[in-house]
Motif scaffolding. Structure first.
Motif, PDB file in Angstrom:
ATOM      1  N   PRO A 305       0.444  -1.017  -0.279  1.00 31.93           N
ATOM      2  CA  PRO A 305      -0.388  -0.011  -0.067  1.00 31.93           C
ATOM      3  C   PRO A 305       0.929   1.036   0.072  1.00 31.93           C
ATOM      4  N   LEU A 306       2.544   0.954  -0.018  1.00 31.43           N
ATOM      5  CA  LEU A 306       2.822   2.435  -0.247  1.00 31.43           C
ATOM      6  C   LEU A 306       3.384   3.201  -1.594  1.00 31.43           C
ATOM      7  N   HIS A 307       3.718   1.114  -2.166  1.00 29.86           N
ATOM      8  CA  HIS A 307       3.191   1.984  -3.478  1.00 29.86           C
ATOM      9  C   HIS A 307       2.056   1.754  -4.346  1.00 29.86           C
ATOM     10  N   ALA A 310      -1.757   0.977  -3.440  1.00 34.62           N
ATOM     11  CA  ALA A 310      -2.483   2.295  -2.682  1.00 34.62           C
ATOM     12  C   ALA A 310      -3.105   2.837  -3.457  1.00 34.62           C
ATOM     13  N   ARG A 340      -0.764   7.988   7.397  1.00 31.62           N
ATOM     14  CA  ARG A 340      -0.690   8.323   6.042  1.00 31.62           C
ATOM     15  C   ARG A 340      -1.536   8.238   5.876  1.00 31.62           C
ATOM     16  N   ILE A 341      -1.915   9.762   5.102  1.00 29.23           N
ATOM     17  CA  ILE A 341      -3.086   9.521   4.286  1.00 29.23           C
ATOM     18  C   ILE A 341      -2.851   8.969   2.752  1.00 29.23           C
ATOM     19  N   GLY A 343      -2.771   8.165  -0.791  1.00 30.37           N
ATOM     20  CA  GLY A 343      -2.964   8.713  -2.184  1.00 30.37           C
ATOM     21  C   GLY A 343      -2.143   9.578  -2.509  1.00 30.37           C
ATOM     22  N   PHE A 344      -1.614  10.409  -1.527  1.00 28.73           N
ATOM     23  CA  PHE A 344      -1.442  11.488  -1.567  1.00 28.73           C
ATOM     24  C   PHE A 344       0.697  11.480  -0.921  1.00 28.73           C
ATOM     25  N   GLY A 345       1.537  12.110  -1.720  1.00 29.02           N
ATOM     26  CA  GLY A 345       3.006  12.294  -1.080  1.00 29.02           C
ATOM     27  C   GLY A 345       3.590  11.275  -2.165  1.00 29.02           C
ATOM     28  N   ARG A 347       7.987  11.011  -2.549  1.00 25.24           N
ATOM     29  CA  ARG A 347       9.479  10.921  -2.418  1.00 25.24           C
ATOM     30  C   ARG A 347      10.342  11.079  -3.631  1.00 25.24           C
ATOM     31  N   LYS A 395       5.092  20.886   3.416  1.00 26.85           N
ATOM     32  CA  LYS A 395       5.706  19.771   2.880  1.00 26.85           C
ATOM     33  C   LYS A 395       5.228  19.302   2.063  1.00 26.85           C
ATOM     34  N   ILE A 397       3.503  17.833  -0.002  1.00 27.59           N
ATOM     35  CA  ILE A 397       2.369  16.400  -0.105  1.00 27.59           C
ATOM     36  C   ILE A 397       1.183  16.853  -1.923  1.00 27.59           C
ATOM     37  N   ASN A 400      -0.630  11.727  -5.578  1.00 32.05           N
ATOM     38  CA  ASN A 400       0.152  10.879  -6.327  1.00 32.05           C
ATOM     39  C   ASN A 400      -0.633  10.094  -7.544  1.00 32.05           C
ATOM     40  N   ASP A 402      -2.263   7.356  -7.679  1.00 37.20           N
ATOM     41  CA  ASP A 402      -2.963   6.130  -7.369  1.00 37.20           C
ATOM     42  C   ASP A 402      -4.511   7.032  -6.129  1.00 37.20           C
ATOM     43  N   PHE A 423      -2.553  -1.419 -13.091  1.00 39.75           N
ATOM     44  CA  PHE A 423      -0.830  -0.557 -12.475  1.00 39.75           C
ATOM     45  C   PHE A 423      -0.031  -1.627 -13.021  1.00 39.75           C
TER      46      PHE A 423
HETATM   47  N1  ACO Z   1       0.351  11.169   4.668  1.00 38.61           N
HETATM   48  C1  ACO Z   1       0.693  11.808   5.727  1.00 38.61           C
HETATM   49  N2  ACO Z   1       1.795  12.585   5.581  1.00 38.61           N
HETATM   50  C2  ACO Z   1       2.464  12.509   4.594  1.00 38.61           C
HETATM   51  C3  ACO Z   1       2.235  11.612   3.248  1.00 38.61           C
HETATM   52  C4  ACO Z   1       0.613  10.780   3.494  1.00 38.61           C
HETATM   53  N3  ACO Z   1       0.866  10.194   2.454  1.00 38.61           N
HETATM   54  N4  ACO Z   1       2.884  11.243   2.376  1.00 38.61           N
HETATM   55  C5  ACO Z   1       4.692  12.253   3.140  1.00 38.61           C
HETATM   56  N5  ACO Z   1       3.767  12.506   4.629  1.00 38.61           N
HETATM   57  C6  ACO Z   1       4.922  13.395   5.228  1.00 38.61           C
HETATM   58  C7  ACO Z   1       5.542  12.678   6.380  1.00 38.61           C
HETATM   59  O1  ACO Z   1       4.722  11.526   7.463  1.00 38.61           O
HETATM   60  C8  ACO Z   1       6.999  13.197   6.713  1.00 38.61           C
HETATM   61  O2  ACO Z   1       6.633  14.019   7.283  1.00 38.61           O
HETATM   62  P1  ACO Z   1       7.330  14.573   8.888  1.00 38.61           P
HETATM   63  O3  ACO Z   1       8.526  15.048   8.055  1.00 38.61           O
HETATM   64  O4  ACO Z   1       6.766  15.437   9.664  1.00 38.61           O
HETATM   65  O5  ACO Z   1       7.918  12.885   9.295  1.00 38.61           O
HETATM   66  C9  ACO Z   1       6.797  14.093   5.418  1.00 38.61           C
HETATM   67  O6  ACO Z   1       6.099  14.265   4.990  1.00 38.61           O
HETATM   68  C10 ACO Z   1       7.730  13.467   4.032  1.00 38.61           C
HETATM   69  O7  ACO Z   1       7.225  12.088   3.870  1.00 38.61           O
HETATM   70  P2  ACO Z   1       8.507  11.150   3.263  1.00 38.61           P
HETATM   71  O8  ACO Z   1       8.344  10.206   4.803  1.00 38.61           O
HETATM   72  O9  ACO Z   1       9.827  11.686   3.709  1.00 38.61           O
HETATM   73  O10 ACO Z   1       7.888  10.502   2.019  1.00 38.61           O
HETATM   74  P3  ACO Z   1       8.836   9.052   2.073  1.00 38.61           P
HETATM   75  O11 ACO Z   1       9.203   9.719   0.654  1.00 38.61           O
HETATM   76  O12 ACO Z   1       9.189   8.859   2.958  1.00 38.61           O
HETATM   77  O13 ACO Z   1       7.729   7.492   2.219  1.00 38.61           O
HETATM   78  C11 ACO Z   1       4.936   7.282   0.455  1.00 38.61           C
HETATM   79  C12 ACO Z   1       6.360   8.510   0.473  1.00 38.61           C
HETATM   80  C13 ACO Z   1       5.568   6.579   0.702  1.00 38.61           C
HETATM   81  C14 ACO Z   1       4.322   7.432  -0.649  1.00 38.61           C
HETATM   82  C15 ACO Z   1       4.728   8.588   1.359  1.00 38.61           C
HETATM   83  O14 ACO Z   1       4.092   9.823   0.901  1.00 38.61           O
HETATM   84  C16 ACO Z   1       3.216   7.349   1.863  1.00 38.61           C
HETATM   85  O15 ACO Z   1       2.981   6.743   2.800  1.00 38.61           O
HETATM   86  N6  ACO Z   1       2.130   7.587   1.268  1.00 38.61           N
HETATM   87  C17 ACO Z   1       0.981   7.315   1.368  1.00 38.61           C
HETATM   88  C18 ACO Z   1       0.784   6.453   0.221  1.00 38.61           C
HETATM   89  C19 ACO Z   1       1.036   5.527  -0.911  1.00 38.61           C
HETATM   90  O16 ACO Z   1       0.178   6.988  -1.956  1.00 38.61           O
HETATM   91  N7  ACO Z   1       1.489   5.476  -1.499  1.00 38.61           N
HETATM   92  C20 ACO Z   1       1.589   5.507  -3.713  1.00 38.61           C
HETATM   93  C21 ACO Z   1       2.672   6.112  -4.027  1.00 38.61           C
HETATM   94  S1  ACO Z   1       2.641   6.614  -5.690  1.00 38.61           S
HETATM   95  C22 ACO Z   1       3.349   4.362  -5.922  1.00 38.61           C
HETATM   96  O17 ACO Z   1       4.038   4.376  -5.478  1.00 38.61           O
HETATM   97  C23 ACO Z   1       2.198   4.542  -7.572  1.00 38.61           C
END
Ligand code: ACO
Length: 467
Positions: A305-307, A310, A340-341, A343-345, A347, A395, A397, A400, A402, A423
């Motif tokens: 779900p982190l990839h 999601a 984590r929410i 579909g948001f955020g 790397r 931040k 965010i 993405n 997904d 996907f």
């Molecule tokens: N919801 C809430 N906060 C978030 C989210 C999120 N979705 N994404 C990042 N953040 C916050 C982190 O908590 C962090 O906060 P902090 O600095 O206070 O600790 C800050 O934003 C930076 O985030 P990172 O941890 O550095 O992001 P990372 O690169 O490790 O993770 C990831 C990237 C895994 C995609 C993350 O954003 C996440 O978990 N998203 C939700 C799952 C998701 O949608 N995944 C699909 C990604 S797209 C794909 O893979 C096809």
């Protein structure tokens, strides 16, 4: 092009223009020149910032929100190309001529038949498995259908020796009185060592990439049918890759609009830099395990779900929110719990993901007037506004790929558990292109961990541990 498919192209071109305007002040891309190895870079947890290899396949610029396949902008490809052409581009490095395109499209259509693989796959309880687990299994079984990796170097022993453990397997008595094991396993002689070069000739070839791209669509569609309690359908060689995929899932030839939407989704998901599943594929391939095993590990990594996983979770989240209607309260609780929410955020993207720029308006256009999707889209919009309001500037965010893709699939009548397999059906193009590229200049991946454990501990006597 009919009016409805033109509308899709207009949505893409508008998204491209918005991306250009919003990111024109961002810095120009870095890290796009050939480097002299070894390179110096700062590496964070999760290998953030680490450089794994050079590649000509594709490029992501997180600041500008660029996604490039072999030099072409994703918006141009989505607006003007099709998935088969994009696969050719990723694998071969240039767009096909008309003749090359026809030959490639015909080859893919021919390779859609994976009957032996399907027969083997249907022997497993795939109706009880998550479709991603079943797809992963199917990719491994394709290896058995299309390669001789395990058997070419093995010589069957004359007389088909029966290898059974006669103490544990029930025996039967034959009419002439001799006993015989009920279960018999044909045993082969011990394998001679497989030379790596032979293995790659066989299972690392471009033909294997074609087989995987064509065959995984058939497998995913068959898995979807079995999950609906239906029998898999034969592919239709007259249809495009996208149309055939929809046909094999639904049993109905899609409309031009549905075909175009699926095609755009496939194009948008085909490649994305050194993401977790691509890296997983490369790591496996770098050991000279074959391309089927490498792609299988890509499927496994994508499932999380982190990839890619999601996209499925996003729909469940939107359904929950549509039921309660309390987006603000829900976000507050999530963030307080440091969840984590979905579909948001991202790397890499610190700007709006270009794929979400297309998928958002696409989802909106498709959801309009559909009572099972429109409320989810409205909630998604509220959620996006709330997240951008809280995090956007600070931040960075953003939604993405997904976040909106599931709403698009849902509008096509596809079940959420199939979102991640779809996907994978697209990303296999990027995995195979990058694996084949990497193998030209292969070096096994072998990073290190920093050991933070103890040293020089005294081994305790058995009595001290209660033995
Ligand atoms: N919801 C809430 N906060 C978030 C989210 C999120 N979705 N994404 C990042 N953040 C916050 C982190 O908590 C962090 O906060 P902090 O600095 O206070 O600790 C800050 O934003 C930076 O985030 P990172 O941890 O550095 O992001 P990372 O690169 O490790 O993770 C990831 C990237 C895994 C995609 C993350 O954003 C996440 O978990 N998203 C939700 C799952 C998701 O949608 N995944 C699909 C990604 S797209 C794909 O893979 C096809």
């Amino acid at each position: 092009m009919d009016h409805q498919t033109q509308t899709i192209t207009d949505i893409i071109l508008k998204a491209a223009e918005r991306a250009r305007v919003e990111t024109s002040n961002e810095p120009e891309p870095g890290l796009t020149k050939r480097v002299k190895w070894p390179v110096t870079c700062t590496v964070g947890p999760g290998l953030e910032g680490a450089i794994a290899c050079e590649s000509r396949v594709g490029y992501v610029n997180g600041a500008k929100g660029w996604l490039i396949y072999r030099g072409y902008d994703i918006f141009d490809l989505a607006a003007h190309s099709n998935f088969e052409e994009v696969c050719y581009l990723l694998l071969h490095g240039s767009l096909p001529t008309a003749d090359e395109f026809r030959a490639f499209r015909d080859r893919l259509a021919e390779y859609r038949w994976v009957n032996k693989t399907l027969r083997m796959l249907m022997g497993f309880p795939i109706e009880e498995m998550h479709p991603m687990a079943a797809l992963r299994l199917g990719v491994n079984l394709m290896r058995q259908e299309f390669t001789y990796a395990d058997s070419r170097e093995r010589r069957p022993v004359k007389g088909n020796i029966i290898g059974s453990d006669e103490d544990s397997i029930p025996m039967e008595t034959k009419p002439r009185g001799e006993t015989h094991a009920i279960y018999e396993f044909k045993r082969r002689s011990r394998a001679r060592r497989l030379r790596a070069s032979q293995q790659m000739d066989d299972a690392g070839s471009i033909q294997s990439a074609y087989h995987l791209i064509a065959g995984m669509a058939t497998l995913a569609a068959a898995i979807s049918r079995v999950h609906q309690g239906l029998m898999p359908l034969d592919p239709d060689p007259e249809l495009s890759h996208a149309a055939n995929l929809l046909y094999m899932m639904t049993g109905r030839r899609p409309t031009p609009l549905e075909e175009r939407v699926m095609d755009v989704c496939l194009i948008l998901h085909a490649d994305h830099g050194m993401n977790a599943s691509t890296f997983a594929s490369l790591v496996v391939a770098s050991t000279l395990a074959d391309i089927y095993l490498a792609v299988g590990s890509g499927v496994a990594a994508l499932q999380g779900p982190l990839h890619g996983g999601a996209n499925e979770q996003v729909i469940y989240m939107l359904e929950e929110l549509a039921e309660t209607g309390d987006v603000t309260g829900w976000i507050g609780k999530k963030l307080a719990a440091k969840d984590r929410i979905m579909g948001f955020g991202h790397r890499v993207y610190k700007a709006y993901d270009p794929r979400a720029r297309v998928l958002g308006p696409l989802a909106e256009a498709l959801a309009r007037g559909k009572p099972d999707v429109e409320p989810l889209f409205r909630v998604a919009q509220q959620l996006e506004a709330e997240v951008l309001n809280r995090f956007g500037n600070e931040k960075k965010i953003f939604p993405n790929v997904d976040f909106y893709s599931g709403l698009v699939y849902r509008s096509l009548g596809i079940e959420p558990e199939m979102f991640t397999p779809l996907f994978a059906v697209s990303r296999v193009a990027g995995w195979t292109a990058r694996v084949l590229e990497y193998l030209h200049n292969n070096r096994i991946f072998r990073p290190r961990a920093i050991y933070v454990g103890e040293f020089h501990k005294e081994f305790p006597s058995p009595a001290e541990r209660g033995f």
